[in-house]
Design a protein around this motif. Structure first.
Motif, PDB file in Angstrom:
ATOM      1  N   GLY A 229     -10.983  16.816  -3.135  1.00 33.96           N
ATOM      2  CA  GLY A 229     -11.383  16.273  -1.842  1.00 33.96           C
ATOM      3  C   GLY A 229     -10.468  15.203  -1.300  1.00 33.96           C
ATOM      4  N   LEU A 230      -9.448  14.807  -2.049  1.00 34.60           N
ATOM      5  CA  LEU A 230      -8.580  13.719  -1.606  1.00 34.60           C
ATOM      6  C   LEU A 230      -7.135  14.152  -1.437  1.00 34.60           C
ATOM      7  CD1 LEU A 230      -9.933  10.778  -3.789  1.00 34.60           C
ATOM      8  CD2 LEU A 230     -10.436  11.285  -1.404  1.00 34.60           C
ATOM      9  N   ARG A 231      -6.847  15.436  -1.588  1.00 39.67           N
ATOM     10  CA  ARG A 231      -5.476  15.882  -1.426  1.00 39.67           C
ATOM     11  C   ARG A 231      -5.153  16.063   0.063  1.00 39.67           C
ATOM     12  NH1 ARG A 231      -7.677  18.971  -5.587  1.00 39.67           N
ATOM     13  NH2 ARG A 231      -6.777  18.551  -7.649  1.00 39.67           N
ATOM     14  N   GLY A 232      -3.894  15.927   0.425  1.00 36.97           N
ATOM     15  CA  GLY A 232      -3.480  16.125   1.804  1.00 36.97           C
ATOM     16  C   GLY A 232      -2.670  14.961   2.321  1.00 36.97           C
ATOM     17  N   PRO A 233      -2.291  15.018   3.589  1.00 38.62           N
ATOM     18  CA  PRO A 233      -1.405  13.991   4.133  1.00 38.62           C
ATOM     19  C   PRO A 233      -2.095  12.657   4.369  1.00 38.62           C
ATOM     20  CG  PRO A 233      -2.049  15.524   5.855  1.00 38.62           C
ATOM     21  CD  PRO A 233      -2.587  16.073   4.576  1.00 38.62           C
ATOM     22  N   GLY A 234      -3.413  12.626   4.396  1.00 39.77           N
ATOM     23  CA  GLY A 234      -4.099  11.368   4.659  1.00 39.77           C
ATOM     24  C   GLY A 234      -4.208  11.093   6.149  1.00 39.77           C
ATOM     25  N   GLU A 235      -4.403   9.840   6.512  1.00 42.41           N
ATOM     26  CA  GLU A 235      -4.592   9.453   7.911  1.00 42.41           C
ATOM     27  C   GLU A 235      -3.231   9.317   8.578  1.00 42.41           C
ATOM     28  OE1 GLU A 235      -7.392   6.322  10.335  1.00 42.41           O
ATOM     29  OE2 GLU A 235      -6.389   5.645   8.523  1.00 42.41           O
ATOM     30  N   THR A 236      -3.064   9.995   9.713  1.00 45.02           N
ATOM     31  CA  THR A 236      -1.788   9.954  10.412  1.00 45.02           C
ATOM     32  C   THR A 236      -1.733   8.747  11.335  1.00 45.02           C
ATOM     33  OG1 THR A 236      -2.603  11.285  12.245  1.00 45.02           O
ATOM     34  CG2 THR A 236      -1.689  12.463  10.355  1.00 45.02           C
ATOM     35  N   LYS A 237      -0.520   8.460  11.769  1.00 38.99           N
ATOM     36  CA  LYS A 237      -0.326   7.343  12.704  1.00 38.99           C
ATOM     37  C   LYS A 237      -1.098   7.575  13.991  1.00 38.99           C
ATOM     38  CE  LYS A 237       1.820   3.605  14.229  1.00 38.99           C
ATOM     39  NZ  LYS A 237       1.413   3.616  15.642  1.00 38.99           N
ATOM     40  N   LEU A 238      -1.178   8.810  14.454  1.00 33.71           N
ATOM     41  CA  LEU A 238      -1.914   9.115  15.673  1.00 33.71           C
ATOM     42  C   LEU A 238      -3.388   8.785  15.526  1.00 33.71           C
ATOM     43  CD1 LEU A 238      -1.680  10.347  18.496  1.00 33.71           C
ATOM     44  CD2 LEU A 238      -2.101  12.586  17.488  1.00 33.71           C
ATOM     45  N   GLU A 239      -3.958   9.107  14.364  1.00 34.20           N
ATOM     46  CA  GLU A 239      -5.381   8.798  14.133  1.00 34.20           C
ATOM     47  C   GLU A 239      -5.619   7.296  14.076  1.00 34.20           C
ATOM     48  OE1 GLU A 239      -5.755  10.966  10.585  1.00 34.20           O
ATOM     49  OE2 GLU A 239      -6.363  12.840  11.546  1.00 34.20           O
ATOM     50  N   ILE A 240      -4.678   6.572  13.488  1.00 36.95           N
ATOM     51  CA  ILE A 240      -4.804   5.113  13.442  1.00 36.95           C
ATOM     52  C   ILE A 240      -4.781   4.535  14.855  1.00 36.95           C
ATOM     53  CG2 ILE A 240      -3.684   2.987  12.668  1.00 36.95           C
ATOM     54  CD1 ILE A 240      -2.678   4.513  10.244  1.00 36.95           C
ATOM     55  N   ASP A 241      -3.875   5.029  15.695  1.00 37.97           N
ATOM     56  CA  ASP A 241      -3.790   4.546  17.071  1.00 37.97           C
ATOM     57  C   ASP A 241      -5.080   4.821  17.832  1.00 37.97           C
ATOM     58  OD1 ASP A 241      -1.261   3.639  16.618  1.00 37.97           O
ATOM     59  OD2 ASP A 241      -0.256   5.407  17.456  1.00 37.97           O
ATOM     60  N   ARG A 242      -5.639   6.020  17.638  1.00 35.04           N
ATOM     61  CA  ARG A 242      -6.882   6.343  18.338  1.00 35.04           C
ATOM     62  C   ARG A 242      -8.020   5.434  17.890  1.00 35.04           C
ATOM     63  NH1 ARG A 242      -6.229  12.910  17.793  1.00 35.04           N
ATOM     64  NH2 ARG A 242      -4.971  13.211  19.696  1.00 35.04           N
ATOM     65  N   ARG A 243      -8.070   5.158  16.576  1.00 36.93           N
ATOM     66  CA  ARG A 243      -9.128   4.274  16.087  1.00 36.93           C
ATOM     67  C   ARG A 243      -8.975   2.863  16.662  1.00 36.93           C
ATOM     68  NH1 ARG A 243      -8.707   1.747  11.334  1.00 36.93           N
ATOM     69  NH2 ARG A 243      -7.270   3.318  10.537  1.00 36.93           N
ATOM     70  N   ARG A 244      -7.756   2.383  16.738  1.00 37.78           N
ATOM     71  CA  ARG A 244      -7.539   1.044  17.300  1.00 37.78           C
ATOM     72  C   ARG A 244      -7.891   1.001  18.784  1.00 37.78           C
ATOM     73  NH1 ARG A 244      -1.647  -0.297  14.494  1.00 37.78           N
ATOM     74  NH2 ARG A 244      -2.479  -0.924  12.445  1.00 37.78           N
ATOM     75  N   ILE A 245      -7.593   2.064  19.499  1.00 35.83           N
ATOM     76  CA  ILE A 245      -7.935   2.099  20.923  1.00 35.83           C
ATOM     77  C   ILE A 245      -9.449   2.088  21.104  1.00 35.83           C
ATOM     78  CG2 ILE A 245      -7.919   3.595  22.957  1.00 35.83           C
ATOM     79  CD1 ILE A 245      -5.074   4.339  22.300  1.00 35.83           C
ATOM     80  N   ARG A 246     -10.173   2.873  20.310  1.00 36.12           N
ATOM     81  CA  ARG A 246     -11.638   2.883  20.427  1.00 36.12           C
ATOM     82  C   ARG A 246     -12.223   1.512  20.096  1.00 36.12           C
ATOM     83  NH1 ARG A 246     -10.904   7.955  17.598  1.00 36.12           N
ATOM     84  NH2 ARG A 246     -11.161   9.705  19.055  1.00 36.12           N
ATOM     85  N   THR A 247     -11.664   0.845  19.098  1.00 39.72           N
ATOM     86  CA  THR A 247     -12.133  -0.509  18.764  1.00 39.72           C
ATOM     87  C   THR A 247     -11.892  -1.465  19.919  1.00 39.72           C
ATOM     88  OG1 THR A 247     -11.649  -0.109  16.418  1.00 39.72           O
ATOM     89  CG2 THR A 247     -11.923  -2.399  17.110  1.00 39.72           C
ATOM     90  N   ARG A 248     -10.719  -1.380  20.531  1.00 39.58           N
ATOM     91  CA  ARG A 248     -10.395  -2.244  21.663  1.00 39.58           C
ATOM     92  C   ARG A 248     -11.293  -1.946  22.858  1.00 39.58           C
ATOM     93  NH1 ARG A 248      -9.057  -7.080  23.449  1.00 39.58           N
ATOM     94  NH2 ARG A 248      -7.933  -7.002  25.436  1.00 39.58           N
ATOM     95  N   MET A 249     -11.579  -0.676  23.105  1.00 38.35           N
ATOM     96  CA  MET A 249     -12.462  -0.314  24.214  1.00 38.35           C
ATOM     97  C   MET A 249     -13.866  -0.864  24.009  1.00 38.35           C
ATOM     98  SD  MET A 249     -11.181   3.625  24.852  1.00 38.35           S
ATOM     99  CE  MET A 249     -12.563   4.002  25.926  1.00 38.35           C
ATOM    100  N   ALA A 250     -14.363  -0.802  22.773  1.00 34.75           N
ATOM    101  CA  ALA A 250     -15.694  -1.355  22.496  1.00 34.75           C
ATOM    102  C   ALA A 250     -15.720  -2.855  22.749  1.00 34.75           C
ATOM    103  CB  ALA A 250     -16.088  -1.044  21.053  1.00 34.75           C
ATOM    104  N   LYS A 251     -14.658  -3.555  22.368  1.00 34.88           N
ATOM    105  CA  LYS A 251     -14.595  -4.997  22.613  1.00 34.88           C
ATOM    106  C   LYS A 251     -14.549  -5.305  24.102  1.00 34.88           C
ATOM    107  CE  LYS A 251     -11.880  -9.122  21.548  1.00 34.88           C
ATOM    108  NZ  LYS A 251     -10.663  -9.657  20.885  1.00 34.88           N
TER     109      LYS A 251
END
Length: 495
Positions: A229-251
């Motif tokens: 369940g843990l193999r693979g590329p992991g979290e991509t830079k694009l996913e990190i950017d989207r998460r940060r944008i959603r956090t900023r939008m909530a703020k």
């Protein structure tokens, strides 16, 4: 302070001595002048930078105030406009593209060419057809443009496909309007609202660069085999950017909600004082701020540009019979206003929804005033203000055709022709506002002693005086007032 003469180069000196080159006359005017080296008042370095940048005549976009261009350190973007005509007349399509040209110039671009394609609906892949894409690419190459602006909102796939084929940056109408809002936002709330709208727009349009930007190796450090369940590329830079944008939008939403509470408190205070409110709404650049300045002397920024003012401004005004009311200038509207902006500016648009009356300002000199009226009413309906009483103020009477003004007045019964620049029609507008504002609820008769002149003043400000008589015992009043003032006057009821 030391002074030095400005030196001419040898080439200029030679040209000045010999006014002909290859048989062509050359006229030069080179003047020796002295420039202070260290005078802080002149700002010599800034002046030299200013002289180093000059307008090049002959371009399509000619700005009357060249200082706006001189202050910019970067070259203006050279853009080609592209529109799709799906319904309506050709005049409607051309008016929409002209408005896009004004938007581009307001954002600081230089418009080179405008193209319109007749289609039943926009192409799902590229917004315009394959042949039109090749035509746009040829126009970009021929004119040296670096940006293409589409007169509509593009999907992420359309945006990507168009950029791949025309080989320059492509933006749509929504991104252009958001850019103008970002330039003109001044207040803390305005900046937060614009940032929220921009993030809402760009979130689904983020682009990655494949799996190369993976940042986490799902499991043990240094390896991709982290177990079941843990193999693979992991979290991509694009996913990190989207998460940060959603956090900023909530703020940002939390911050805007807090500012909304403050504005609501001010509105409640005005309600307690029974002060009616009037909202000025209308198409962008219709003259709303000019009208506010004419009615109240507010001193709000006035500029012949789209979306010059974004932040709402509230000032006090009075009707011809002396009743006070508040007048609020709101953000301008435009055709196809991005829904991200409508959502982000909903707290600001509540100023219109909570008003007792809307003064709808329309530019009487515009080629399509009916289209502007329809676009504004559509946004007002979205903001919950579609059922409010409305007065149509047909502005710029000094520039408009009298026949066109008469036609507009015939179409809209509750309308008045005004000119915020000359003051024409302003008394008629104030009289119409006084007629449409809600009347105080309670009729009272009171004999107010002369020592309580403050109550008489409040009756004139907040109520409607029906009769007034000055007697030996005081001022006898018959007036319609709000419940709070009526309770105060009950102690002076006239027999």
């Amino acid at each position: 302070m030391t002074l030095r003469p400005e030196r001419r180069t040898d080439a200029l000196a030679d040209l000045s001595a010999d006014p002909t080159v290859n048989g062509t006359d050359i006229h030069l005017s080179v003047v020796d002048r002295e420039i202070p080296l260290d005078d802080p008042a002149t700002g010599e370095l800034d002046l030299e930078d200013r002289r180093a940048l000059r307008r090049v005549a002959g371009f399509s976009t000619e700005l009357t105030d060249i200082t706006e261009v001189e202050y910019r350190r970067l070259q203006l973007e050279r853009v080609v406009l592209v529109g799709v005509w799906t319904d309506g007349s050709v005049a409607d399509a051309e008016n929409s593209l002209r408005e896009l040209k004004l938007l581009a110039e307001t954002a600081g671009a230089e418009v080179l060419e405008g193209l319109i394609q007749r289609r039943r609906r926009p192409d799902e892949a590229t917004y315009i057809g394959r042949g039109k894409v090749e035509e746009v690419h040829s126009e970009v190459v021929a004119s040296g443009a670096d940006t293409v602006i589409c007169d509509g909102e593009l999907s992420p796939a359309q945006l990507r496909n168009l950029e791949e084929r025309v080989k320059v940056k492509v933006i749509d109408r929504t991104a252009l309007i958001l850019d103008i809002f970002a330039q003109h936002a001044k207040s803390r709330e305005g900046k937060a609202q614009v940032e929220l709208a921009q993030l809402s727009y760009f979130l689904p349009r983020l682009r990655g660069w494949g799996g190369n930007l993976s940042r986490q190796a799902g499991g043990r450090a240094g390896g991709g085999n982290g177990g079941v369940g843990l193999r693979g590329p992991g979290e991509t830079k694009l996913e990190i950017d989207r998460r940060r944008i959603r956090t900023r939008m909530a703020k940002l939403r939390r911050e805007i909600d807090g500012m909304k509470t403050g504005r609501g408190t001010k509105r409640q205070q005005r309600r307690r004082n029974a002060v009616p409110s009037v909202a000025i709404a209308g198409y962008t650049n219709a003259g709303k701020s000019s009208l506010l300045n004419r009615l109240t002397g507010a001193g709000v920024l006035v500029e012949d540009a789209l979306f010059a003012t974004l932040d709402p401004t509230t000032r006090r005004a009075s009707t011809p019979d002396g009743r006070l009311f508040t007048l609020t200038d709101t953000v301008g509207f435009v055709r196809h206003l991005p829904h991200q902006l409508v959502e982000a500016f909903r707290s600001t648009l509540e100023e219109v929804a909570e008003a007792d009356l809307v003064v709808h300002v329309v530019d009487g000199s515009h080629p399509d005033p009916e289209g502007q009226i329809s676009a504004v009413r559509e946004v007002l309906a979205e903001a919950g203000a579609g059922d409010l009483p409305e007065i149509l103020a047909i502005n710029k009477a000094d520039l408009a055709d009298p026949i066109e003004l008469a036609r507009l007045q015939t179409l809209v019964p509750r309308s008045v022709v005004v000119s915020a620049k000359t003051g024409h029609g302003i008394p008629e507008l104030l009289a119409m506002v006084g007629e449409e504002l809600p009347r105080p609820e309670i009729e009272v008769s009171a004999l107010v002693p002369y020592a309580r002149g403050d109550l008489v003043a409040k009756v004139h400000e907040r109520g409607e005086v029906l009769e007034v008589e000055h007697t030996a015992d005081g001022t006898r009043l018959r007036a319609r007032v709000d419940p709070v003032l009526a309770a105060t006057l009950n102690g002076f009821a006239a027999g």
